[in-house]
Scaffold this active site. Sequence first.
Site, PDB file in Angstrom:
ATOM      1  N   GLY A 196     109.334   0.156 -50.555  1.00 18.04           N
ATOM      2  CA  GLY A 196     109.147  -0.444 -52.023  1.00 18.04           C
ATOM      3  C   GLY A 196     108.607  -1.854 -51.881  1.00 18.04           C
ATOM      4  O   GLY A 196     107.971  -1.995 -50.864  1.00 18.04           O
ATOM      5  N   LEU A 237     106.394  -2.660 -54.140  1.00 20.46           N
ATOM      6  CA  LEU A 237     105.030  -1.850 -54.091  1.00 20.46           C
ATOM      7  C   LEU A 237     104.059  -3.011 -54.508  1.00 20.46           C
ATOM      8  O   LEU A 237     104.034  -3.761 -55.273  1.00 20.46           O
ATOM      9  CB  LEU A 237     105.127  -0.760 -54.957  1.00 20.46           C
ATOM     10  CG  LEU A 237     106.081   0.117 -54.572  1.00 20.46           C
ATOM     11  CD1 LEU A 237     106.199   1.444 -55.611  1.00 20.46           C
ATOM     12  CD2 LEU A 237     106.127   0.820 -53.012  1.00 20.46           C
ATOM     13  N   HIS A 238     102.825  -2.429 -53.868  1.00 21.61           N
ATOM     14  CA  HIS A 238     101.529  -3.429 -54.241  1.00 21.61           C
ATOM     15  C   HIS A 238     100.443  -2.418 -54.240  1.00 21.61           C
ATOM     16  O   HIS A 238     100.680  -1.187 -54.102  1.00 21.61           O
ATOM     17  CB  HIS A 238     101.243  -4.534 -53.249  1.00 21.61           C
ATOM     18  CG  HIS A 238     101.440  -3.885 -51.781  1.00 21.61           C
ATOM     19  ND1 HIS A 238     100.429  -3.071 -51.205  1.00 21.61           N
ATOM     20  CD2 HIS A 238     102.488  -4.205 -50.943  1.00 21.61           C
ATOM     21  CE1 HIS A 238     100.642  -2.959 -49.935  1.00 21.61           C
ATOM     22  NE2 HIS A 238     101.838  -3.511 -49.712  1.00 21.61           N
ATOM     23  N   HIS A 273     100.056   0.299 -51.463  1.00 21.57           N
ATOM     24  CA  HIS A 273     100.961   1.763 -51.813  1.00 21.57           C
ATOM     25  C   HIS A 273     100.448   2.584 -52.682  1.00 21.57           C
ATOM     26  O   HIS A 273     100.431   3.732 -52.653  1.00 21.57           O
ATOM     27  CB  HIS A 273     102.491   1.252 -52.346  1.00 21.57           C
ATOM     28  CG  HIS A 273     103.273   0.393 -51.320  1.00 21.57           C
ATOM     29  ND1 HIS A 273     103.640  -0.962 -51.518  1.00 21.57           N
ATOM     30  CD2 HIS A 273     103.611   0.704 -50.030  1.00 21.57           C
ATOM     31  CE1 HIS A 273     104.062  -1.419 -50.213  1.00 21.57           C
ATOM     32  NE2 HIS A 273     104.283  -0.549 -49.549  1.00 21.57           N
ATOM     33  N   GLN A 309     114.758   0.395 -38.214  1.00 17.61           N
ATOM     34  CA  GLN A 309     113.365  -0.261 -37.763  1.00 17.61           C
ATOM     35  C   GLN A 309     113.453  -1.521 -37.757  1.00 17.61           C
ATOM     36  O   GLN A 309     112.446  -2.359 -37.634  1.00 17.61           O
ATOM     37  CB  GLN A 309     112.283   0.504 -38.492  1.00 17.61           C
ATOM     38  CG  GLN A 309     112.093  -0.030 -39.897  1.00 17.61           C
ATOM     39  CD  GLN A 309     111.040   0.771 -40.773  1.00 17.61           C
ATOM     40  OE1 GLN A 309     111.180   1.925 -41.133  1.00 17.61           O
ATOM     41  NE2 GLN A 309     109.723   0.255 -41.156  1.00 17.61           N
ATOM     42  N   ASP A 328      98.984  -0.117 -40.935  1.00 16.97           N
ATOM     43  CA  ASP A 328      99.937  -0.061 -39.974  1.00 16.97           C
ATOM     44  C   ASP A 328      99.508   1.095 -38.979  1.00 16.97           C
ATOM     45  O   ASP A 328      99.877   2.334 -38.671  1.00 16.97           O
ATOM     46  CB  ASP A 328     101.298   0.387 -40.567  1.00 16.97           C
ATOM     47  CG  ASP A 328     102.026  -0.541 -41.364  1.00 16.97           C
ATOM     48  OD1 ASP A 328     102.425  -1.492 -40.820  1.00 16.97           O
ATOM     49  OD2 ASP A 328     101.805  -0.436 -42.536  1.00 16.97           O
ATOM     50  N   GLN A 331     101.624   2.746 -36.223  1.00 19.00           N
ATOM     51  CA  GLN A 331     102.534   3.584 -36.756  1.00 19.00           C
ATOM     52  C   GLN A 331     101.735   5.024 -36.854  1.00 19.00           C
ATOM     53  O   GLN A 331     102.449   5.984 -36.887  1.00 19.00           O
ATOM     54  CB  GLN A 331     103.088   3.179 -38.071  1.00 19.00           C
ATOM     55  CG  GLN A 331     103.901   4.058 -39.048  1.00 19.00           C
ATOM     56  CD  GLN A 331     104.319   3.165 -40.281  1.00 19.00           C
ATOM     57  OE1 GLN A 331     105.468   2.338 -40.252  1.00 19.00           O
ATOM     58  NE2 GLN A 331     103.712   3.330 -41.369  1.00 19.00           N
ATOM     59  N   SER A 349     100.586  -6.799 -48.296  1.00 19.50           N
ATOM     60  CA  SER A 349     101.612  -6.447 -47.609  1.00 19.50           C
ATOM     61  C   SER A 349     102.849  -7.036 -48.383  1.00 19.50           C
ATOM     62  O   SER A 349     102.954  -7.932 -49.169  1.00 19.50           O
ATOM     63  CB  SER A 349     101.827  -7.340 -46.214  1.00 19.50           C
ATOM     64  OG  SER A 349     103.070  -7.209 -45.597  1.00 19.50           O
ATOM     65  N   ARG A 405     105.193  -8.196 -47.416  1.00 23.24           N
ATOM     66  CA  ARG A 405     105.651  -9.462 -46.731  1.00 23.24           C
ATOM     67  C   ARG A 405     104.855 -10.761 -47.128  1.00 23.24           C
ATOM     68  O   ARG A 405     105.387 -11.696 -46.901  1.00 23.24           O
ATOM     69  CB  ARG A 405     105.674  -9.421 -45.164  1.00 23.24           C
ATOM     70  CG  ARG A 405     107.042  -8.329 -44.630  1.00 23.24           C
ATOM     71  CD  ARG A 405     106.907  -8.384 -43.236  1.00 23.24           C
ATOM     72  NE  ARG A 405     108.245  -7.850 -42.694  1.00 23.24           N
ATOM     73  CZ  ARG A 405     108.526  -6.539 -42.296  1.00 23.24           C
ATOM     74  NH1 ARG A 405     107.354  -5.811 -42.197  1.00 23.24           N
ATOM     75  NH2 ARG A 405     109.532  -6.188 -41.979  1.00 23.24           N
TER      76      ARG A 405
HETATM   77  P1  AMP Z   1     105.783  -0.312 -46.198  1.00 28.19           P
HETATM   78  O1  AMP Z   1     106.478  -0.105 -47.577  1.00 28.19           O
HETATM   79  O2  AMP Z   1     105.368  -1.461 -45.961  1.00 28.19           O
HETATM   80  O3  AMP Z   1     106.681   0.590 -45.376  1.00 28.19           O
HETATM   81  O4  AMP Z   1     104.436   0.621 -46.151  1.00 28.19           O
HETATM   82  C1  AMP Z   1     104.552   1.911 -46.840  1.00 28.19           C
HETATM   83  C2  AMP Z   1     103.218   2.798 -46.690  1.00 28.19           C
HETATM   84  O5  AMP Z   1     102.156   1.953 -47.138  1.00 28.19           O
HETATM   85  C3  AMP Z   1     102.745   2.653 -44.970  1.00 28.19           C
HETATM   86  O6  AMP Z   1     102.245   3.879 -44.956  1.00 28.19           O
HETATM   87  C4  AMP Z   1     101.898   1.495 -45.075  1.00 28.19           C
HETATM   88  O7  AMP Z   1     100.737   1.570 -44.041  1.00 28.19           O
HETATM   89  C5  AMP Z   1     101.027   1.422 -46.284  1.00 28.19           C
HETATM   90  N1  AMP Z   1     100.594   0.138 -46.668  1.00 28.19           N
HETATM   91  C6  AMP Z   1     101.133  -0.935 -46.566  1.00 28.19           C
HETATM   92  N2  AMP Z   1     100.186  -1.971 -46.933  1.00 28.19           N
HETATM   93  C7  AMP Z   1      98.982  -1.341 -47.138  1.00 28.19           C
HETATM   94  C8  AMP Z   1      97.606  -1.771 -47.428  1.00 28.19           C
HETATM   95  N3  AMP Z   1      97.099  -3.090 -47.625  1.00 28.19           N
HETATM   96  N4  AMP Z   1      96.872  -1.021 -47.619  1.00 28.19           N
HETATM   97  C9  AMP Z   1      97.116   0.615 -47.447  1.00 28.19           C
HETATM   98  N5  AMP Z   1      98.204   0.858 -47.259  1.00 28.19           N
HETATM   99  C10 AMP Z   1      99.083   0.117 -46.953  1.00 28.19           C
END
Ligand code: AMP
Length: 285
Positions: A31, A33-34, A37, A61, A150, A153, A185, A187
Site C-alpha cells: 500500500g 501507493l505511488h 506501483h 518482514q 527491489d 527481492q 518509494s 518510505r
Molecule cells: P512495496 O509496496 O514497497 O512492497 O512494493 C510493492 C511492489 O512495487 C514491489 O514489487 C516493488 O519492487 C514495487 N516498487 C516499489 N517502488 C517502485 C518503483 N519506484 N518503481 C517500480 N516498482 C516499484
Amino acid sequence: MEICSTINATRAAVRAARQAGKRVGLVPTMGALHEGHLSLVRITKAKSDFVVVSIFVNPLQFGPTEDLAKYPRTFERDRQMLEREGVDLIFAPAPDEMYPTPPATNVNVEGISERLDGVSRPGHFRGVTTVVAKLFHIVAPDIAVFGQKDAAQVAIIKRMVRDSNFPLEIVVGPIVRESDGLAMSSRNAYLNAEQRQQALVLSRALRQIHQSFDKGERSATRLIEAGSAVFREVPNVRVDYVAVVDPDSLEPVAEVNSSVLVAVAAYVGATRLIDNIVLKLSENS
Ligand code: AMP
C-alpha cells in the site's frame, strides 16, 4: 472493483474469473501507493485479464526495531488510485487473516536471502518469501509482477518460484523515478525537505558508477569506490552497502562481464532507502 479482506472471498472471486477464461495477474504491495506501483498495475493489465492487487503490510518482514507501526497506511487513497487503473480486485487482509497464529511454516531461500539487504535486515527476505508464497497460494495467479526497485527481492522470488515449481510467470517492471532521479518509494514520505535533497545521493552515486563504467572501468572495487566517494560528500547519510553483484545469485563479482547489478542502500536520517542499476556489456565491447 471488488475489495476482499478474506482469503475465502478472494479465492472465490479469482475462481469465478478463471472459470470465465480469464488470465489472472497479481501485484503484491504494502500500500501507500505511488506511480511505481501503478506502473506495475499497468504492466499486469497489459498481460492479463483479471488484475489483483494485494495490500498488506506484512509484519513478518519487519525487524523488531523497524518501521512496522509507522509504515504509511493510506487505504482509501490507494483504493481510489486502483479503481482509476481498472483493477478488478483488491485483496487487503488484516494481519489476523494472514497469520491467525504465528506461522511455524516459513519459506526461506537459503544463501541468497542473506545477501544485500539480508545482511542488515536479518529475516527480512524470509518474511517476504513466506508472505509471497502465501499470496501465490491464495490468488494462484498466472503472472505476478514485481518492481526492479527491489532487485534482491526479485532475484529471491524468482529462485523460490523455480525451486518450488510455482506455476506462474514472474514479470519485472523498471524502476519509476521522480523527475530529479529519486527512486519512488513509500518510505520517501518519511523524508523532510532537507533529507529529500540528501536522498538524491543514491541515484547520483549510481549515475557516477554508470559514467565510470561507460568510460571503460570494469573493476568492481573501483566502481564501488567511485560510488562511495559520492556518498562521502553528503552528511547525514549513512551508507549500508554499495555492491556490484551477479543479478541472479547476488554474489559479489570482481569484474563486470556480461551483466551486473549495482545496488546501494543508505540511511537518510532514520529512513533506509535503496536503489540500483544494471550494467550490461554489449556483445562487442
Ligand atoms: P512495496 O509496496 O514497497 O512492497 O512494493 C510493492 C511492489 O512495487 C514491489 O514489487 C516493488 O519492487 C514495487 N516498487 C516499489 N517502488 C517502485 C518503483 N519506484 N518503481 C517500480 N516498482 C516499484
